[in-house]
Design an enzyme around this catalytic site. Structure first.
Site, PDB file in Angstrom:
ATOM      1  N   ILE A 157      94.840  22.264  34.076  1.00  0.00           N
ATOM      2  CA  ILE A 157      94.986  21.179  35.052  1.00  0.00           C
ATOM      3  C   ILE A 157      95.778  20.018  34.444  1.00  0.00           C
ATOM      4  O   ILE A 157      96.732  19.514  35.046  1.00  0.00           O
ATOM      5  CB  ILE A 157      93.600  20.724  35.554  1.00  0.00           C
ATOM      6  CG1 ILE A 157      92.979  21.859  36.375  1.00  0.00           C
ATOM      7  CG2 ILE A 157      93.704  19.435  36.375  1.00  0.00           C
ATOM      8  CD1 ILE A 157      91.553  21.642  36.812  1.00  0.00           C
ATOM      9  N   GLU A 264      74.220  16.945  41.416  1.00  0.00           N
ATOM     10  CA  GLU A 264      74.870  16.981  42.729  1.00  0.00           C
ATOM     11  C   GLU A 264      73.899  17.557  43.748  1.00  0.00           C
ATOM     12  O   GLU A 264      73.101  18.441  43.411  1.00  0.00           O
ATOM     13  CB  GLU A 264      76.139  17.841  42.644  1.00  0.00           C
ATOM     14  CG  GLU A 264      77.156  17.219  41.685  1.00  0.00           C
ATOM     15  CD  GLU A 264      78.464  18.018  41.558  1.00  0.00           C
ATOM     16  OE1 GLU A 264      78.571  19.109  42.145  1.00  0.00           O
ATOM     17  OE2 GLU A 264      79.375  17.509  40.862  1.00  0.00           O
ATOM     18  N   HIS A 287      82.750  16.880  44.998  1.00  0.00           N
ATOM     19  CA  HIS A 287      83.171  18.029  44.174  1.00  0.00           C
ATOM     20  C   HIS A 287      84.108  18.959  44.966  1.00  0.00           C
ATOM     21  O   HIS A 287      83.867  20.161  45.070  1.00  0.00           O
ATOM     22  CB  HIS A 287      81.951  18.819  43.679  1.00  0.00           C
ATOM     23  CG  HIS A 287      82.245  19.602  42.433  1.00  0.00           C
ATOM     24  ND1 HIS A 287      81.300  19.847  41.472  1.00  0.00           N
ATOM     25  CD2 HIS A 287      83.381  20.212  41.987  1.00  0.00           C
ATOM     26  CE1 HIS A 287      81.839  20.571  40.494  1.00  0.00           C
ATOM     27  NE2 HIS A 287      83.102  20.801  40.799  1.00  0.00           N
ATOM     28  N   ILE A 288      85.169  18.345  45.503  1.00  0.00           N
ATOM     29  CA  ILE A 288      86.101  19.114  46.330  1.00  0.00           C
ATOM     30  C   ILE A 288      87.477  19.246  45.669  1.00  0.00           C
ATOM     31  O   ILE A 288      88.441  19.643  46.326  1.00  0.00           O
ATOM     32  CB  ILE A 288      86.292  18.461  47.720  1.00  0.00           C
ATOM     33  CG1 ILE A 288      86.583  16.955  47.558  1.00  0.00           C
ATOM     34  CG2 ILE A 288      85.096  18.708  48.625  1.00  0.00           C
ATOM     35  CD1 ILE A 288      87.285  16.336  48.712  1.00  0.00           C
ATOM     36  N   GLY A 289      87.539  18.907  44.369  1.00  0.00           N
ATOM     37  CA  GLY A 289      88.835  18.965  43.681  1.00  0.00           C
ATOM     38  C   GLY A 289      89.543  20.291  43.904  1.00  0.00           C
ATOM     39  O   GLY A 289      90.748  20.335  44.133  1.00  0.00           O
ATOM     40  N   GLY A 290      88.785  21.387  43.829  1.00  0.00           N
ATOM     41  CA  GLY A 290      89.414  22.707  43.941  1.00  0.00           C
ATOM     42  C   GLY A 290      89.232  23.334  45.309  1.00  0.00           C
ATOM     43  O   GLY A 290      89.558  24.510  45.499  1.00  0.00           O
TER      44      GLY A 290
HETATM   45  N1  LIG Z   1      86.671  19.098  40.578  1.00  0.00           N
HETATM   46  C1  LIG Z   1      86.773  20.395  40.786  1.00  0.00           C
HETATM   47  O1  LIG Z   1      86.524  20.891  41.878  1.00  0.00           O
HETATM   48  C2  LIG Z   1      87.267  21.265  39.676  1.00  0.00           C
HETATM   49  C3  LIG Z   1      87.984  22.439  39.959  1.00  0.00           C
HETATM   50  C4  LIG Z   1      88.478  23.204  38.907  1.00  0.00           C
HETATM   51  C5  LIG Z   1      88.203  22.842  37.586  1.00  0.00           C
HETATM   52  N2  LIG Z   1      87.457  21.735  37.335  1.00  0.00           N
HETATM   53  C6  LIG Z   1      87.146  21.303  35.959  1.00  0.00           C
HETATM   54  O2  LIG Z   1      88.312  20.720  35.396  1.00  0.00           O
HETATM   55  C7  LIG Z   1      88.239  20.813  33.968  1.00  0.00           C
HETATM   56  C8  LIG Z   1      89.569  21.258  33.413  1.00  0.00           C
HETATM   57  O3  LIG Z   1      89.882  22.557  33.887  1.00  0.00           O
HETATM   58  P1  LIG Z   1      91.057  23.406  33.202  1.00  0.00           P
HETATM   59  O4  LIG Z   1      91.205  24.665  33.958  1.00  0.00           O
HETATM   60  O5  LIG Z   1      92.238  22.548  32.988  1.00  0.00           O
HETATM   61  O6  LIG Z   1      90.360  23.708  31.796  1.00  0.00           O
HETATM   62  P2  LIG Z   1      91.052  24.188  30.451  1.00  0.00           P
HETATM   63  O7  LIG Z   1      90.005  24.885  29.675  1.00  0.00           O
HETATM   64  O8  LIG Z   1      92.349  24.877  30.738  1.00  0.00           O
HETATM   65  O9  LIG Z   1      91.436  22.791  29.716  1.00  0.00           O
HETATM   66  C9  LIG Z   1      90.492  21.958  29.137  1.00  0.00           C
HETATM   67  C10 LIG Z   1      91.190  21.244  27.971  1.00  0.00           C
HETATM   68  O10 LIG Z   1      90.347  20.210  27.502  1.00  0.00           O
HETATM   69  C11 LIG Z   1      90.426  20.173  26.073  1.00  0.00           C
HETATM   70  N3  LIG Z   1      89.236  19.474  25.592  1.00  0.00           N
HETATM   71  C12 LIG Z   1      87.959  19.897  25.596  1.00  0.00           C
HETATM   72  N4  LIG Z   1      87.144  18.933  25.146  1.00  0.00           N
HETATM   73  C13 LIG Z   1      87.936  17.864  24.877  1.00  0.00           C
HETATM   74  C14 LIG Z   1      87.673  16.551  24.405  1.00  0.00           C
HETATM   75  N5  LIG Z   1      86.428  16.140  24.158  1.00  0.00           N
HETATM   76  N6  LIG Z   1      88.721  15.719  24.226  1.00  0.00           N
HETATM   77  C15 LIG Z   1      89.995  16.125  24.491  1.00  0.00           C
HETATM   78  N7  LIG Z   1      90.301  17.353  24.944  1.00  0.00           N
HETATM   79  C16 LIG Z   1      89.283  18.204  25.149  1.00  0.00           C
HETATM   80  C17 LIG Z   1      90.528  21.632  25.684  1.00  0.00           C
HETATM   81  O11 LIG Z   1      91.053  21.799  24.391  1.00  0.00           O
HETATM   82  C18 LIG Z   1      91.459  22.161  26.775  1.00  0.00           C
HETATM   83  O12 LIG Z   1      92.818  22.068  26.417  1.00  0.00           O
HETATM   84  C19 LIG Z   1      87.085  21.765  33.672  1.00  0.00           C
HETATM   85  O13 LIG Z   1      85.973  21.015  33.273  1.00  0.00           O
HETATM   86  C20 LIG Z   1      86.820  22.436  35.011  1.00  0.00           C
HETATM   87  O14 LIG Z   1      85.474  22.831  35.137  1.00  0.00           O
HETATM   88  C21 LIG Z   1      87.001  20.928  38.344  1.00  0.00           C
END
Ligand SMILES: NC(=O)c1ccc[n+]([C@@H]2O[C@H](COP(=O)([O-])OP(=O)(O)OC[C@H]3O[C@@H](n4cnc5c(N)ncnc54)[C@H](O)[C@@H]3O)[C@@H](O)[C@H]2O)c1
Length: 404
Positions: A157, A264, A287-290
């Protein structure tokens, strides 16, 4: 060997019609149900099913997996796989697939929309207009062009957001605990503190590893620039919401957007309780990001493809639990897929059985992951059934599939 036309697929929880048609195109018999099934119902339905598709509500317990006499793979048509007993699935040689990337673009678009909305103070203007107040003033409203965005967590993301934000004319800095390639003109920060001190918008996109619980609190908010904006669309547990409230109420931050919360509500319509309710220039979303129709369609297509390739070719690319192996299918070849306990000497033993029976190996690929190994072998010409019996009889064999 399973005949394609005899592959039975059970899809639960209204999985997207694109997935149904994709699997039907393979010639599979697909049954799609609207609701989740509880354990008792699933225990009745699972015998004879080769592929099971679920979303987040269906629990696939070890008991269900024991009763799954024909199951080769489970498709989780969502991101999480906590609802499946993965160790029991691996023990039975059942591959599990999910859709880790399908909704990432939806999250990025919401983050961008929120960055612009907060920078322009749109929520306040909108509320005033609905109350009949015409407040045509530029004070406190800004363009995002030329502002610096700080992305914490530069994964699937974070990187997409980086590219799109630059296209809007923003400067981008990022901080990630892992080594990440900077895209475009984005600048890597060597510490979180450096990012906090130099950016106008801080947005969190870290994963939910246990070490990240509460990692962003009063100290981090205090280090952000006065008037900066904060976003969290990652995981609720990573932010201290009382500290965020304080930083907003005392005016240190000029706005925030939060999509994920430490606790939530369970269902639609349940009360949402949070310290952040009622604050100006704060966007709260459930929680509707995705959650977009495009993401749902993409999830359906992505997971159905993984299941189809697994049945046809045995490829396990991006499997959640089994080693990742992908060997291009070769026409006219017979393919065996051997899931085994990862111990020294298994490959030698398999190959000595093949050599003893003068089997001509045309291609072979092995990968291991923790306790298990996954071996694809392509064979030309005929071979006796005794070969398969011997491979199945090895003490390390978890499962042997013959694909063609
Ligand atoms: N809001 C939503 O509906 C929604 C939808 C999809 C994903 N998400 C969440 O979004 C987040 C990111 O998703 P993604 O697919 O990009 O994940 P990803 O695993 O591809 O990327 C996460 C990144 O964060 C880094 N990281 C972890 N801990 C860290 C810290 N303390 N400081 C700095 N960097 C750190 C990791 O090295 C990695 O590069 C996840 O937590 C996922 O659950 C939320």
């Amino acid at each position: 060997m399973i005949d394609q036309a005899k592959v039975r697929v059970l899809l639960l929880e209204s999985i997207h019609p694109d997935a149904v048609s994709r699997l039907e195109t393979e010639g599979f018999q697909v049954e799609s149900l609207r609701n989740a099934l509880d354990e008792t119902e699933l225990l009745e339905r699972i015998p004879g099913v080769h592929l099971l598709g679920i979303r987040s509500k269906t629990q696939v317990s070890a008991k269900v997996l024991d009763a799954a006499d024909s199951l080769v793979a489970i498709g989780a048509f969502c991101i999480g796989t906590d609802q499946i007993e993965l160790s029991a699935a691996s023990r039975a040689g059942i591959a599990v697939f999910n859709a880790p990337f399908s909704n990432t673009r939806s999250v990025v678009e919401l983050a961008l929309a929120e960055i612009i909305a907060i920078t322009r103070r749109l929520t306040e203007k909108n509320e005033l207009m609905h109350a009949g107040v015409w407040d045509k003033a530029a004070n406190g409203s800004h363009e995002v062009r030329g502002r610096r965005l700080g992305i914490v967590g530069y994964g699937n993301i974070g990187t997409q957001l980086s590219v799109l934000a630059e296209n809007l004319g923003m400067h981008v800095s990022f901080f990630d605990t892992a080594d990440k390639l900077a895209l475009g003109n984005a600048q890597r920060c060597s510490s979180l503190d450096e990012l906090l001190a130099t950016t106008d918008v801080v947005t969190l996109h870290v994963d939910g590893r246990p070490g990240n619980a509460g990692f962003f609190g009063a100290e981090q908010f205090a280090r952000m620039r006065p008037g900066a904006i904060f976003l969290n669309l990652s995981r609720g547990i990573v932010v201290d919401h009382l500290a965020l409230r304080d930083a907003l109420v005392n005016g240190h931050l000029s706005g925030a957007a939060v999509d994920v919360f430490p606790t939530e509500p369970k269902g639609r319509g349940d009360e949402f309780v949070s310290e952040l309710r009622g604050l100006p220039n704060v966007i709260l979303t459930p929680h509707i990001g995705g959650s977009t129709e495009e993401a749902q369609a993409d999830i359906g297509d992505f997971v159905a493809n993984k299941l189809a390739h697994f049945v046809r070719e045995g490829n396990t690319t991006l499997s959640v639990n089994l080693p990742s192996v992908a060997l291009p299918a070769q026409p006219e070849m017979s393919r065996t897929v051997h899931v085994h306990v990862n111990m020294p000497g298994v490959l030698a033993q398999v190959n000595s059985i093949l050599a003893e029976h003068q089997v001509n190996v045309e291609g072979q690929l092995l990968s291991t992951r923790g306790e298990y190994g996954y071996l694809i072998t392509d064979i030309s010409g005929e071979y006796s059934a005794d070969v398969l019996d011997k491979l199945r009889g090895m003490s390390q064999t978890v499962r042997l599939r013959v694909l063609s």
